[in-house]
Scaffold this active site. Structure first.
Site, PDB file in Angstrom:
ATOM      1  N   SER A 148      57.934  50.329  -0.984  1.00 50.96           N
ATOM      2  CA  SER A 148      58.888  49.887  -2.012  1.00 50.96           C
ATOM      3  C   SER A 148      59.996  49.086  -1.350  1.00 50.96           C
ATOM      4  O   SER A 148      60.316  49.312  -0.175  1.00 50.96           O
ATOM      5  CB  SER A 148      59.501  51.098  -2.717  1.00 50.96           C
ATOM      6  N   TYR A 161      63.482  59.422  -2.614  1.00 46.79           N
ATOM      7  CA  TYR A 161      62.496  58.341  -2.810  1.00 46.79           C
ATOM      8  C   TYR A 161      62.665  57.283  -1.723  1.00 46.79           C
ATOM      9  O   TYR A 161      61.691  56.865  -1.087  1.00 46.79           O
ATOM     10  CB  TYR A 161      62.685  57.745  -4.210  1.00 46.79           C
TER      11      TYR A 161
HETATM   12  N1  LIG Z   1      57.101  50.500 -10.740  1.00 38.98           N
HETATM   13  C1  LIG Z   1      57.925  50.078  -9.814  1.00 38.98           C
HETATM   14  O1  LIG Z   1      58.966  49.447 -10.120  1.00 38.98           O
HETATM   15  C2  LIG Z   1      57.627  50.316  -8.346  1.00 38.98           C
HETATM   16  C3  LIG Z   1      58.425  49.659  -7.409  1.00 38.98           C
HETATM   17  C4  LIG Z   1      58.175  49.864  -6.056  1.00 38.98           C
HETATM   18  C5  LIG Z   1      57.151  50.706  -5.646  1.00 38.98           C
HETATM   19  N2  LIG Z   1      56.399  51.339  -6.573  1.00 38.98           N
HETATM   20  C6  LIG Z   1      55.335  52.221  -6.077  1.00 38.98           C
HETATM   21  O2  LIG Z   1      54.089  51.844  -6.614  1.00 38.98           O
HETATM   22  C7  LIG Z   1      53.227  52.980  -6.698  1.00 38.98           C
HETATM   23  C8  LIG Z   1      52.654  53.063  -8.112  1.00 38.98           C
HETATM   24  O3  LIG Z   1      53.740  53.203  -9.005  1.00 38.98           O
HETATM   25  P1  LIG Z   1      53.652  52.861 -10.567  1.00 38.98           P
HETATM   26  O4  LIG Z   1      54.886  52.151 -10.920  1.00 38.98           O
HETATM   27  O5  LIG Z   1      52.313  52.287 -10.879  1.00 38.98           O
HETATM   28  O6  LIG Z   1      53.800  54.351 -11.121  1.00 38.98           O
HETATM   29  P2  LIG Z   1      53.016  55.118 -12.295  1.00 38.98           P
HETATM   30  O7  LIG Z   1      53.790  56.381 -12.476  1.00 38.98           O
HETATM   31  O8  LIG Z   1      52.803  54.200 -13.433  1.00 38.98           O
HETATM   32  O9  LIG Z   1      51.613  55.418 -11.615  1.00 38.98           O
HETATM   33  C9  LIG Z   1      51.502  56.314 -10.525  1.00 38.98           C
HETATM   34  C10 LIG Z   1      50.109  56.914 -10.529  1.00 38.98           C
HETATM   35  O10 LIG Z   1      50.037  57.850  -9.434  1.00 38.98           O
HETATM   36  C11 LIG Z   1      49.423  59.038  -9.919  1.00 38.98           C
HETATM   37  N3  LIG Z   1      49.849  60.194  -9.113  1.00 38.98           N
HETATM   38  C12 LIG Z   1      51.056  60.820  -9.140  1.00 38.98           C
HETATM   39  N4  LIG Z   1      51.043  61.864  -8.317  1.00 38.98           N
HETATM   40  C13 LIG Z   1      49.812  61.905  -7.733  1.00 38.98           C
HETATM   41  C14 LIG Z   1      49.195  62.758  -6.791  1.00 38.98           C
HETATM   42  N5  LIG Z   1      49.826  63.827  -6.284  1.00 38.98           N
HETATM   43  N6  LIG Z   1      47.931  62.486  -6.399  1.00 38.98           N
HETATM   44  C15 LIG Z   1      47.266  61.438  -6.923  1.00 38.98           C
HETATM   45  N7  LIG Z   1      47.775  60.608  -7.847  1.00 38.98           N
HETATM   46  C16 LIG Z   1      49.050  60.836  -8.241  1.00 38.98           C
HETATM   47  C17 LIG Z   1      49.868  59.150 -11.373  1.00 38.98           C
HETATM   48  O11 LIG Z   1      49.038  60.000 -12.137  1.00 38.98           O
HETATM   49  C18 LIG Z   1      49.825  57.695 -11.814  1.00 38.98           C
HETATM   50  O12 LIG Z   1      48.555  57.311 -12.323  1.00 38.98           O
HETATM   51  C19 LIG Z   1      54.080  54.184  -6.302  1.00 38.98           C
HETATM   52  O13 LIG Z   1      53.847  54.532  -4.958  1.00 38.98           O
HETATM   53  C20 LIG Z   1      55.505  53.670  -6.483  1.00 38.98           C
HETATM   54  O14 LIG Z   1      56.421  54.355  -5.675  1.00 38.98           O
HETATM   55  C21 LIG Z   1      56.605  51.163  -7.922  1.00 38.98           C
END
Ligand SMILES: NC(=O)c1ccc[n+]([C@@H]2O[C@H](COP(=O)([O-])OP(=O)(O)OC[C@H]3O[C@@H](n4cnc5c(N)ncnc54)[C@H](O)[C@@H]3O)[C@@H](O)[C@H]2O)c1
Length: 260
Positions: A148, A161
């Site tokens: 991130s 985080y």
């Molecule tokens: N959305 C943003 O703005 C953003 C920004 C930077 C980084 N990220 C990173 O991107 C990645 C995906 O985020 P997103 O925005 O798609 O979130 P999201 O919550 O939409 O999706 C996350 C997915 O991970 C799964 N998950 C959660 N805990 C889990 C576990 N213990 N084992 C297996 N699967 C698990 C959830 O069920 C979900 O399908 C994350 O690592 C997040 O930190 C997101």
């Protein structure tokens, strides 16, 4: 979308692929010809992603909890059985919980670290033999972590985080060095504000969702929020052979937020 077919004959694993960025990554890799192991703690979400990949896709969906060694070992055994090896591992699963260190209980801290940092470490460790075997036979394999922008800079009330994602960027460098001569490249992406359920859960805490959306959309210098496909395109690049000289890097995808 793309007409590229960079992953024909490749077997890929994506964690947290039941929604959000992980789903977009799975769809992108599948559209480019990969077989994808679509893994998520939410099995229904994973199955839905598999369905969206279409009838001509020969991957599989499975339940995976990246906090559990046994669960990862089970998924690795299934990948070995179905694919016979793995070319690409995308460690995408992650969780976010708001809080300063005073607001973050030790249990919350441990849970964030277990999913966001220990998860990618454990998953990489358990899949390493399959990645190494493929790298030896095909000339290259790749791991991409979803870190991130919050691992590079910080934000109030996001202590655990941010610490977990900074750790993941560091893990990327260590793994890149450890695997360099054994032909596994290891990189990470650092997304900024991306429109997924994770972001919607933040908007849900605000009194006026529309106002919050408009305000947050103006934050990146480009004046719009990224979508999961923006991140998937970057992950696909880092997973593909065309990035053969890129390892140990952190690619920021943030519409310019981190530049300011
Ligand atoms: N959305 C943003 O703005 C953003 C920004 C930077 C980084 N990220 C990173 O991107 C990645 C995906 O985020 P997103 O925005 O798609 O979130 P999201 O919550 O939409 O999706 C996350 C997915 O991970 C799964 N998950 C959660 N805990 C889990 C576990 N213990 N084992 C297996 N699967 C698990 C959830 O069920 C979900 O399908 C994350 O690592 C997040 O930190 C997101």
């Amino acid at each position: 979308m793309t007409n590229a077919r960079r992953f024909v004959g490749k077997d890929c694993v994506v964690t947290g692929a039941g929604g959000g960025i992980g789903r977009a990554v799975a769809l992108r890799l599948a559209a480019e010809g990969a077989r994808v192991a679509i893994l998520d703690i939410d099995l229904n979400g994973a199955r839905e992603t598999l369905f969206l990949c279409g009838d001509d896709h020969h991957g599989f969906a499975g339940r995976l909890d990246v906090r559990s060694e046994a669960s990862i070992a089970n998924a690795a055994a299934q990948a070995a059985e179905v694919f016979g090896g793995v070319d690409v591992l995308v460690n995408n699963a992650g969780i976010e919980k708001l809080g300063s260190i005073e607001e973050t209980t030790p249990d919350v801290w441990d849970d964030i670290m277990a999913v966001n940092l220990r998860g990618p470490y454990l998953t990489s460790r358990i899949f390493a033999p399959q990645l190494l075997a493929r790298a030896a036979s095909t000339g290259g394999a790749a791991v991409v972590h979803n870190a991130s922008l919050m691992g590079q800079v910080s934000s109030p009330r996001l202590a655990a985080y941010c610490a977990s994602k900074a750790g993941l960027i560091s893990l990327t460098r260590s793994m890149a060095l450890d695997f360099a001569t054994r032909k596994i490249r290891v990189n990470c992406v650092c997304p900024g504000i991306i429109h997924t359920d994770m972001l919607e859960r933040r908007f849900a805490l605000e009194a006026n969702r529309e106002e919050a959306y408009q305000r947050v959309s103006q934050r990146p210098p480009v004046h719009y929020i990224g979508n999961p496909e923006d991140v998937a395109a970057a992950i696909a690049y880092l997973a593909a052979d065309e990035s053969r000289f890129v390892t140990g890097s952190a690619l920021t995808i943030d519409g310019g937020v981190g530049a300011a």
